[in-house]
Design an enzyme around this catalytic site. Structure first.
Site, PDB file in Angstrom:
ATOM      1  N   GLU A  51       0.806  -1.218   0.000  1.00 13.67           N
ATOM      2  CA  GLU A  51       0.000   0.000   0.000  1.00 13.67           C
ATOM      3  C   GLU A  51       0.845   1.276   0.000  1.00 13.67           C
ATOM      4  O   GLU A  51       0.324   2.347  -0.310  1.00 13.67           O
ATOM      5  CB  GLU A  51      -0.946  -0.010   1.209  1.00 13.67           C
ATOM      6  CG  GLU A  51      -1.995  -1.112   1.126  1.00 13.67           C
ATOM      7  CD  GLU A  51      -2.858  -1.210   2.369  1.00 13.67           C
ATOM      8  OE1 GLU A  51      -4.049  -1.517   2.230  1.00 13.67           O
ATOM      9  OE2 GLU A  51      -2.328  -0.991   3.487  1.00 13.67           O
ATOM     10  N   VAL A  66     -13.464  -8.765   7.118  1.00 12.43           N
ATOM     11  CA  VAL A  66     -14.901  -9.061   7.084  1.00 12.43           C
ATOM     12  C   VAL A  66     -15.217  -9.906   5.853  1.00 12.43           C
ATOM     13  O   VAL A  66     -15.245  -9.404   4.729  1.00 12.43           O
ATOM     14  CB  VAL A  66     -15.730  -7.762   7.083  1.00 12.43           C
ATOM     15  CG1 VAL A  66     -17.219  -8.083   7.010  1.00 12.43           C
ATOM     16  CG2 VAL A  66     -15.419  -6.930   8.324  1.00 12.43           C
ATOM     17  N   MET A 106      -9.184  -2.039   8.333  1.00 12.53           N
ATOM     18  CA  MET A 106      -8.658  -2.478   9.619  1.00 12.53           C
ATOM     19  C   MET A 106      -7.789  -1.464  10.373  1.00 12.53           C
ATOM     20  O   MET A 106      -7.210  -1.821  11.395  1.00 12.53           O
ATOM     21  CB  MET A 106      -7.881  -3.790   9.440  1.00 12.53           C
ATOM     22  CG  MET A 106      -8.750  -4.937   8.949  1.00 12.53           C
ATOM     23  SD  MET A 106      -7.839  -6.504   8.703  1.00 12.53           S
ATOM     24  CE  MET A 106      -7.325  -6.870  10.381  1.00 12.53           C
ATOM     25  N   GLU A 107      -7.698  -0.220   9.894  1.00 16.77           N
ATOM     26  CA  GLU A 107      -6.839   0.758  10.574  1.00 16.77           C
ATOM     27  C   GLU A 107      -7.437   2.143  10.778  1.00 16.77           C
ATOM     28  O   GLU A 107      -7.033   2.869  11.693  1.00 16.77           O
ATOM     29  CB  GLU A 107      -5.509   0.947   9.811  1.00 16.77           C
ATOM     30  CG  GLU A 107      -4.608  -0.258   9.756  1.00 16.77           C
ATOM     31  CD  GLU A 107      -4.962  -1.226   8.648  1.00 16.77           C
ATOM     32  OE1 GLU A 107      -4.713  -2.433   8.818  1.00 16.77           O
ATOM     33  OE2 GLU A 107      -5.511  -0.767   7.610  1.00 16.77           O
ATOM     34  N   ASP A 145     -12.222  -5.480  -2.599  1.00 16.01           N
ATOM     35  CA  ASP A 145     -13.232  -6.541  -2.612  1.00 16.01           C
ATOM     36  C   ASP A 145     -14.554  -5.902  -2.221  1.00 16.01           C
ATOM     37  O   ASP A 145     -14.576  -4.869  -1.550  1.00 16.01           O
ATOM     38  CB  ASP A 145     -12.862  -7.677  -1.651  1.00 16.01           C
ATOM     39  CG  ASP A 145     -12.591  -7.179  -0.237  1.00 16.01           C
ATOM     40  OD1 ASP A 145     -13.477  -7.337   0.611  1.00 16.01           O
ATOM     41  OD2 ASP A 145     -11.498  -6.631   0.012  1.00 16.01           O
TER      42      ASP A 145
END
Length: 231
Positions: free
Chosen positions: A12, A153, A174-175, A198
Site C-alpha cells: 500500500e 470481514v 482495519m486501521e 473486494d
C-alpha cells in the site's frame, strides 16, 4: 507544510515510497517511517502494520515526532455501498469502530468510552480529495462512513451485523478508526482515501491478494493528485 501519509502494508505504500526524493528511513516500534519529498511537498510516509493497535502506535509516533500538519490514510478497503466496484475510491466523511461495544454503559455501538461516536474527517481535506478525483478520468468514488475493526470481514454474519448497526457504511477496513481517533486526540486533521479491493455481496474472479496491487495503485494516484493540489 508537512503531510503525513499512512498505509498498513508494504504493497500500500510502495508506489508512494518509489516517488519520494531525499528519503530517510527510520524503523521504530515495528513501524517504518520514510521522510522526504513527493513532487516538492514534504511528506512522512508511514508503513504502520496491519490492525488498529499497529496503526495507533504508528500514528502516535508520526504525530508526536514528525508533527505533520495533516494525515492522509491510504490503501485498500472492502466495499459495502452497492454502487462500488473493484478499483473504485472511497473518501471518508466520518470513521467509526465497528468492533467496539460498550453499549451496556449507554454508549452508541462502535463508540469507545470517553470518545465521540464518530471521528469526522476534515472538510478541507475531503474537498481536496474531491478536486483530485476530478482530475482522474473515469475514476468512480463514493464519500461516506468508513468502519474499522480488527477482522477481515468475509462472513455473511459479520456483514449483516455491520449493516444493522451502521446502515450508512460504504466501506470497511482495519486501521482507519485508530488513525482517526489518534488524530482527534492530537487535534490533527485527517481524511481516509482508499481503493476498493473486494466488495460485499458481489462475486469477483479476482481475490483480495490479486487485486491489492491495483487498489494500491488507485489509492496512490489519489494521494499524488492531492499532493499536487497542495503545492
Amino acid at each position: 507544510m508537512k503531510v503525513g501519509i499512512i498505509g498498513a502494508m508494504q504493497q500500500e505504500v510502495a508506489i508512494l515510497k518509489e516517488a519520494m526524493t531525499n528519503a530517510q528511513t527510520v524503523n521504530k516500534a515495528g513501524c517504518t517511517f520514510y521522510s522526504g519529498q513527493i513532487n516538492g511537498v514534504e511528506v512522512v510516509l508511514l508503513q504502520s502494520g496491519i490492525g488498529k493497535v499497529a496503526a495507533a502506535i504508528g500514528t502516535t509516533i508520526l504525530l508526536d515526532e514528525y508533527q505533520p500538519d495533516m494525515v492522509l490514510n491510504t490503501g485498500s478497503a472492502g466495499g459495502f455501498d452497492s454502487s462500488l466496484n473493484l478499483g473504485d475510491v472511497v473518501i471518508s466523511t466520518e470513521v467509526r469502530h465497528h468492533d467496539a461495544d460498550v453499549t451496556a454503559f449507554g454508549y452508541e455501538m462502535g463508540q469507545m468510552a470517553g470518545q465521540p461516536a464518530a471521528f469526522l474527517a476534515d472538510e478541507k481535506l475531503m474537498n481536496l480529495a474531491e478536486k483530485a478525483l476530478e482530475q482522474m478520468d473515469g475514476q468512480h468514488a463514493v464519500r461516506g462512513l468508513i468502519c474499522t475493526g480488527d477482522a477481515f470481514v468475509c462472513t455473511a454474519e459479520r456483514q449483516a451485523f455491520i449493516r444493522q448497526h451502521f446502515p450508512s457504511v460504504i466501506a470497511v477496513e482495519m486501521e482507519a478508526s485508530a488513525i482517526a481517533q489518534t488524530c482527534h486526540q492530537f487535534k490533527v486533521p485527517f481524511v481516509v482515501v482508499r481503493a476498493i479491493s473486494d466488495v460485499a455481496d458481489k462475486e469477483s474472479p479476482m481475490s483480495f491478494e490479486e487485486f491489492l496491487p491495483l487498489a494500491a495503485k488507485s489509492s496512490s494516484e489519489m494521494v499524488f493528485k492531492m499532493l499536487e493540489l497542495l503545492k
